[in-house]
Design an enzyme around this catalytic site. Structure first.
Site, PDB file in Angstrom:
ATOM      1  N   ARG A 194       0.824  -1.217   0.000  1.00 37.02           N
ATOM      2  CA  ARG A 194       0.000   0.000   0.000  1.00 37.02           C
ATOM      3  C   ARG A 194       0.856   1.264   0.000  1.00 37.02           C
ATOM      4  NH1 ARG A 194      -3.717   0.528   4.537  1.00 37.02           N
ATOM      5  NH2 ARG A 194      -1.949  -0.262   5.699  1.00 37.02           N
ATOM      6  N   ASN A 225      -6.252  -2.740   2.586  1.00 38.78           N
ATOM      7  CA  ASN A 225      -6.190  -4.192   2.750  1.00 38.78           C
ATOM      8  C   ASN A 225      -7.602  -4.727   2.919  1.00 38.78           C
ATOM      9  OD1 ASN A 225      -3.389  -4.353   2.664  1.00 38.78           O
ATOM     10  ND2 ASN A 225      -3.179  -4.154   4.876  1.00 38.78           N
TER      11      ASN A 225
END
Length: 91
Positions: free
Chosen positions: A20, A38
């Protein structure tokens, strides 16, 4: 150039490997807005918006991922545009 938006789901070893944060840096470099988070199933979900060529380049980079990740698949769907601006990490 046309503005587009895409919804992305990335599967593989993409959690716990800074995917990320890496994606946020890539998006900022390319001028892509949106978010990434996530998912409970171990995948990563993202919304990308911006100039079509920049979004396409972002998707190609997401197929590779950072060095610690192992990307198995990237699903891409057209999406409705969201508020343009920055690219944020979501939980």
């Amino acid at each position: 150039m046309a503005e587009v938006a895409r919804h992305i789901r990335v599967t593989g070893r993409v959690q716990g490997v800074f995917y990320r944060a890496w994606a946020q840096g890539q998006a900022r470099e390319l001028g892509v807005s949106g978010w990434i988070r996530n998912c409970p199933d171990g995948s990563v979900e993202a919304h990308l918006g911006g100039e079509e060529d920049c979004v396409d380049r972002m998707i190609q980079r997401m197929r590779q991922g950072p060095s610690n990740a192992q990307v198995d698949d990237v699903e891409v769907e057209e999406a409705a545009p969201e508020n343009p601006g920055r690219f944020e990490l979501r939980r």
